[in-house]
Scaffold this motif. Structure first.
Motif, PDB file in Angstrom:
ATOM      1  N   ALA A 113       0.816  -1.216   0.000  1.00 10.84           N
ATOM      2  CA  ALA A 113       0.000   0.000   0.000  1.00 10.84           C
ATOM      3  C   ALA A 113       0.853   1.271   0.000  1.00 10.84           C
ATOM      4  O   ALA A 113       0.575   2.198  -0.756  1.00 10.84           O
ATOM      5  CB  ALA A 113      -0.952   0.004   1.197  1.00 10.84           C
ATOM      6  N   ASN A 114       1.878   1.296   0.828  1.00  7.48           N
ATOM      7  CA  ASN A 114       2.601   2.562   0.974  1.00  7.48           C
ATOM      8  C   ASN A 114       3.746   2.738  -0.009  1.00  7.48           C
ATOM      9  O   ASN A 114       4.235   3.840  -0.180  1.00  7.48           O
ATOM     10  CB  ASN A 114       3.131   2.710   2.401  1.00  7.48           C
ATOM     11  N   ILE A 115       4.195   1.658  -0.629  1.00  6.81           N
ATOM     12  CA  ILE A 115       5.316   1.804  -1.558  1.00  6.81           C
ATOM     13  C   ILE A 115       4.966   1.376  -2.988  1.00  6.81           C
ATOM     14  O   ILE A 115       5.055   2.170  -3.922  1.00  6.81           O
ATOM     15  CB  ILE A 115       6.559   1.049  -1.031  1.00  6.81           C
ATOM     16  N   MET A 116       4.538   0.112  -3.147  1.00  9.04           N
ATOM     17  CA  MET A 116       4.339  -0.368  -4.518  1.00  9.04           C
ATOM     18  C   MET A 116       3.201   0.357  -5.254  1.00  9.04           C
ATOM     19  O   MET A 116       3.347   0.726  -6.415  1.00  9.04           O
ATOM     20  CB  MET A 116       4.089  -1.879  -4.529  1.00  9.04           C
ATOM     21  N   LEU A 117       2.064   0.554  -4.584  1.00  8.59           N
ATOM     22  CA  LEU A 117       0.954   1.211  -5.285  1.00  8.59           C
ATOM     23  C   LEU A 117       1.293   2.662  -5.640  1.00  8.59           C
ATOM     24  O   LEU A 117       1.104   3.078  -6.784  1.00  8.59           O
ATOM     25  CB  LEU A 117      -0.349   1.143  -4.476  1.00  8.59           C
ATOM     26  N   PRO A 118       1.802   3.475  -4.683  1.00 14.19           N
ATOM     27  CA  PRO A 118       2.157   4.844  -5.068  1.00 14.19           C
ATOM     28  C   PRO A 118       3.227   4.893  -6.159  1.00 14.19           C
ATOM     29  O   PRO A 118       3.146   5.711  -7.077  1.00 14.19           O
ATOM     30  CB  PRO A 118       2.673   5.463  -3.766  1.00 14.19           C
ATOM     31  N   LEU A 119       4.192   3.974  -6.090  1.00 14.21           N
ATOM     32  CA  LEU A 119       5.245   3.956  -7.102  1.00 14.21           C
ATOM     33  C   LEU A 119       4.657   3.569  -8.464  1.00 14.21           C
ATOM     34  O   LEU A 119       4.955   4.191  -9.492  1.00 14.21           O
ATOM     35  CB  LEU A 119       6.313   2.935  -6.678  1.00 14.21           C
ATOM     36  N   GLY A 120       3.810   2.551  -8.457  1.00 16.62           N
ATOM     37  CA  GLY A 120       3.138   2.139  -9.699  1.00 16.62           C
ATOM     38  C   GLY A 120       2.326   3.297 -10.252  1.00 16.62           C
ATOM     39  O   GLY A 120       2.345   3.603 -11.451  1.00 16.62           O
ATOM     40  N   GLY A 121       1.600   3.978  -9.353  1.00 18.00           N
ATOM     41  CA  GLY A 121       0.778   5.113  -9.769  1.00 18.00           C
ATOM     42  C   GLY A 121       1.625   6.231 -10.352  1.00 18.00           C
ATOM     43  O   GLY A 121       1.248   6.870 -11.341  1.00 18.00           O
ATOM     44  N   LEU A 122       2.784   6.453  -9.757  1.00 24.72           N
ATOM     45  CA  LEU A 122       3.690   7.490 -10.247  1.00 24.72           C
ATOM     46  C   LEU A 122       4.107   7.183 -11.694  1.00 24.72           C
ATOM     47  O   LEU A 122       4.029   8.035 -12.585  1.00 24.72           O
ATOM     48  CB  LEU A 122       4.920   7.560  -9.330  1.00 24.72           C
TER      49      LEU A 122
END
Ligand code: PFF
Length: 461
Positions: free
Chosen positions: A398-407
């Motif tokens: 939630a805090n790393i992979m999703l935001p990074l993917g979203g970026l």
């Protein structure tokens, strides 16, 4: 089923199409609305002190989540393949680099990891249907309810059994193909869940602490905001909307060409937010009126708090089982969307049947799930990074992979794809909505993700 195309040279989906815009909204809403709204949102908001967290969360949902959801759908529809192949294909088309496929790879892996623990928690909701039916909540004290949850998650056998059952149901539905079963389930489930929540809201309004509950949720106390709680708010925004990992991209691949991506995304994001806020409005007053502390409740929150209400309210024996059943349904429609990127990829890559792909993917996820099952018993003392294995997987996804993917997704849609391609999909070349989307996708969303990341590692302190 429509053929989903309007122009002659457009690609077509390999897995069929949603039968209408409404169906797609339901499917994406089904993917978005799940444990994240009802289980996770209230407890994370509680842990992070309420008001200020909720405000940051709302900003993230609309300022970052919405433009990323639009980006993800438009990429999915343009590529019309599984997320890995779509990112490779569009990467090559738009920039000459297939390396963008790695974004899809990260998404598929994220889906595996999230589903592995999601299934365990969803299993608990099914166990709670049985508990509620057997009258286990009637007149129970907060301590007794807490013991009930500990009994369930403390037992490898019980927790593992419900995890097995939930994964079995998920795999069967995905194997059967989602069109009829799922579309129907969602049509019934989302409205029914809202009705039950409204009934619970009626109870919480009369709990005597409704005002205090609202205050906890909406009155911002900025002194409680730390870099980590802002990261948690952003992570929760990605998680609740299911963006950043390819689920929405996979669903977008089956979207007919004429459907408006903008309007669809706004509808989904609004529905998802409404349900999370409603859950908070139900839960916080009940916690406070029982003299409990919302900041200390943790992830067991809904399993301990709502049963308190069911145990005392008129009709609790009916609403209790129904609530957990619907929550289980909500989790199921999300679980299916978590499997879709991997299943679509396996089908396209190895040309095996959907059923075999679902069983293969499901088996891997199932085994991984035991990391979470064991986090509450045998391995509860084993802390590695953020806490138990479950806490680590949750934080990482939630805090790393999703935001990074979203970026990466928003940078790809905003900067790498040429204006013509995105305007073509959003079908609003010079319109104000297109310009707003592009501004958010190019500047605001990427900058916000980067700033939140930097802030959480203390760069601005
Ligand atoms: N959005 C879901 C929820 O709020 O429960 C969880 C989820 C589903 C996250 C699908 C990510 C995803 F791709």
């Amino acid at each position: 089923m429509t053929d989903g195309t309007s122009g002659g040279e457009r690609r077509t989906s390999l897995h069929g199409f949603w039968s209408s815009r409404f169906t797609f909204i339901l499917a994406v809403t089904g993917a978005a609305v799940g444990l994240g709204n009802i289980w996770k949102f209230p407890y994370i908001a509680g842990q992070n002190g309420g008001g200020a967290f909720v405000l940051v969360y709302l900003l993230c949902v609309f300022g970052i989540g919405l433009p990323i959801m639009m980006s993800e759908i438009l990429i999915g529809r343009r590529g019309r393949r599984n997320p890995i192949a779509t990112m490779q294909l569009l990467g090559e088309e738009e920039s000459g680099s297939r390396a963008w496929g790695l974004v899809g790879v990260m998404g598929v892996m994220g889906g595996f990891l999230i589903l592995s623990y999601y299934s365990v928690i969803a299993g608990w909701t099914m166990a709670y249907v049985v508990k509620a039916l057997s009258g286990a909540f009637a007149g129970a004290s907060p301590e007794a309810l807490s013991d009930q949850l500990d009994g369930l998650r403390g037992s490898v056998l019980q927790s593992g059994f419900w995890h097995t059952l939930f994964m079995g149901i998920t795999v069967s539905l995905v194997a059967l193909g989602v069109e009829r079963g799922l579309e129907r389930a969602v049509t019934f489930m989302v409205p029914a869940l809202v009705v039950i929540m409204l009934i619970l809201l009626g109870y919480s309004v009369t709990s005597g602490q409704f005002g205090a509950g609202l205050e906890f949720m909406f009155q911002p106390d900025f002194s409680r905001l730390t870099g980590d709680s802002i990261l948690a708010a952003m992570g929760q925004a990605f998680f609740t909307l299911s963006v950043g990992m390819g689920s929405v991209m996979a669903y977008g691949a089956y979207l007919p060409q004429e459907t408006s991506i903008t309007r669809t995304s706004i509808a989904v994001v609004s529905a998802d937010t409404a349900i999370a806020i409603l859950a908070g409005m139900v839960i916080f007053p009940i916690i406070l009126s029982n003299g409990l502390d919302p900041t200390q409740a943790g992830m067991g929150l809904i399993f301990k708090t709502l049963p308190l209400a069911f145990g005392t309210m008129t009709g609790g024996v009916v609403f209790g089982p129904l609530f957990f059943l619907l929550l289980g349904f909500a989790a199921l429609t999300s679980a299916i969307s978590l499997m879709e990127p991997a299943v679509a990829w396996v089908v396209e890559r190895w040309h095996i049947s959907r059923a075999s792909a679902a069983i293969t993917v499901g088996s891997v996820v199932y085994i991984l799930g035991f990391a979470t099952v064991l986090s509450f018993n045998v391995l509860s003392g084993f802390t590695f990074w953020q806490g138990t294995l479950f806490a680590d997987i949750d934080y990482l996804t939630a805090n790393i992979m999703l935001p990074l993917g979203g970026l990466f997704i928003t940078v790809f849609a905003g900067w790498v794809m040429c204006r013509n391609s995105t305007a073509d999909e959003l079908d609003e070349h010079a319109g104000p909505t297109y310009r707003i989307w592009r501004f958010l996708a190019q500047y605001i969303a990427p900058a916000a993700v980067v700033v939140v990341f930097l802030n959480s590692i203390g760069v601005f302190d």
